[in-house]
Scaffold this active site. Sequence first.
Site, mmCIF file in Angstrom:
data_model
loop_
_atom_site.group_PDB
_atom_site.id
_atom_site.type_symbol
_atom_site.label_atom_id
_atom_site.label_comp_id
_atom_site.label_asym_id
_atom_site.label_seq_id
_atom_site.Cartn_x
_atom_site.Cartn_y
_atom_site.Cartn_z
ATOM 1 N N ARG A 1 0.845 -1.184 0.000
ATOM 2 C CA ARG A 1 0.000 0.000 0.000
ATOM 3 C C ARG A 1 0.883 1.237 0.000
ATOM 4 N NH1 ARG A 1 -4.603 -1.497 -1.724
ATOM 5 N NH2 ARG A 1 -5.748 0.217 -0.735
ATOM 6 N N GLU B 1 -3.340 7.849 -6.144
ATOM 7 C CA GLU B 1 -3.268 7.236 -7.473
ATOM 8 C C GLU B 1 -4.417 7.743 -8.341
ATOM 9 O OE1 GLU B 1 -3.166 2.999 -6.939
ATOM 10 O OE2 GLU B 1 -1.203 3.023 -5.964
ATOM 11 N N HIS C 1 0.776 0.402 -10.161
ATOM 12 C CA HIS C 1 -0.073 -0.492 -9.363
ATOM 13 C C HIS C 1 -0.424 -1.759 -10.155
ATOM 14 C CE1 HIS C 1 -3.081 -0.433 -5.783
ATOM 15 N NE2 HIS C 1 -2.707 -1.663 -6.047
#
Length: 526
Positions: A233, A262, A280
């Site tokens: 994370r 993000e 990601h």
Amino acid sequence: MAKKVLVTEKLAEAGLARMRERGLESDVKLKMSTEELIATIPDYDALIVRSATHVTREVIEAGKKLRIIGRAGVGVDNVDVDAATEAGVIVCNAPTSNIVSAAEQTMCLLLACARNTAQANASMHAGEWSRGKFCGSELYEKTLAIFGLGRIGGLVAERARAFGMHLVGYDPYCSPERAEQLGVALYDNMEDILPLADFITVHLPKTEETIGMFGPDQYAAMKDGVILVNVARGGIYNVDSLADFLAAGKIAACGIDVFETEPCTESPLHEFPNAILTPHLGAYTREAQTRAGVQIAEYVAAGLEGSVVPTALNMAPVPPEVMDAVGPYVPACQMMGSMLAQLGGEVPKRLSLTAAGKAAPADPTILVAGTMQGLLSYKNLATVTPVNAEAVARRHGIHVDTGAHASAGAYASSVTVVADGREVGCTLSGEDQHVRLISLLGYKVDIAPGPQALIFEYVDRPGRVGTIGSILGDAGINITTMQIVNDPDAGQAIVYMNIEGELDDSVLANLRESLEDLKNLWYVKL
């Protein structure tokens, strides 16, 4: 009417197909604003999101029909779990869907950082042959520190062992036995690990304790030339100070797949060629996307059916072995609750549930919730989930008792429910775990309940069944299965009769008029 599911982010077609197979109606509406979501959610029974949709308290309060929120992935920091719990809404995720993909992405970044893969690739594409600039280092016999030894951390440990790495770890929740099984030397303090590690990877949730867990003091304590990776994370590494230590050469390289905000198109790390940045991608494989879609579809369907949701985050976890024993009893408890509502006619003041045999070790919350869902939904009095079952019972003035017996007598397992003295018990039989009634109003029975049934209680005399059969036959009602149980001491009998066909009030009135000494007659729909 089919339950409706709102899907606000891209979900694998296999997941949408699975919902259709389970009889759910799903609408995919992408890139909704919070305001649009608040306006739309009142029409839906379930919501499926990924990481971009923020399910706020306002969204949950607007979802008057909402019973379950599914996150097609691992983290649920974009969902207000406390607000969902207060509203009796189950929150679940698909925690095993991407664990292999995340572990492989971790190894990918470790190797890319160690071997300067990205920089060498960029150089080649620029028309250069600069082999001398990109001498890397091996993973073999280097020390990897793993912070977080859960599912993903454990898979990383297995893969790193295959590269011949020495493993050390920090996880306050990891048992020494699990660490030994993984081949990881477990440390109680993270400060003791930092000077030992050639590589560090984190596999931790986003919490108040983990955000900024690694900052200037931790970076300064690390070995010179250390390589850091984060596929967990964003925010666990303090990025500003990480950039400073990269610039100084204290940290040789880093591989970062997740960011606090993000999409992330600029950060202090973007200027460093030895900071390998990916958008990601940890869970972004075809296999993981399919697994996430299918798993969350199954869990949402289970939640809407009132069954066990094994990954529910706001209720007590159900171990797999217990879920195997108890899960099939949830719809059985719904059936018994509905039957008791029709036998009693009123909301009971007292409800008692007893699990026996293999069902005994389970947390009875899920069984009570199933029973109350059947009991109260019969007259649309309330929507009950395992999250709000206790609160709903209090609101309706129902005192709930639970019990457990190690033995279920002649059965492997059973569940018995008593509502204000009226009792129903059932067991599960066969490979398909079909429900069978084994007790009813104090009589021992053995019959599989159908969608419609007539239950008679009367003084036992010859010719009663013939009278019943004639009346039903004249009305075009077919008797599919039937059981008669006598109580010789009381001179009474109970008849449980599964039927097919439209049965109206006139047929019931005829039955009541034609049967002398009829104590009770119930028409039950399940």
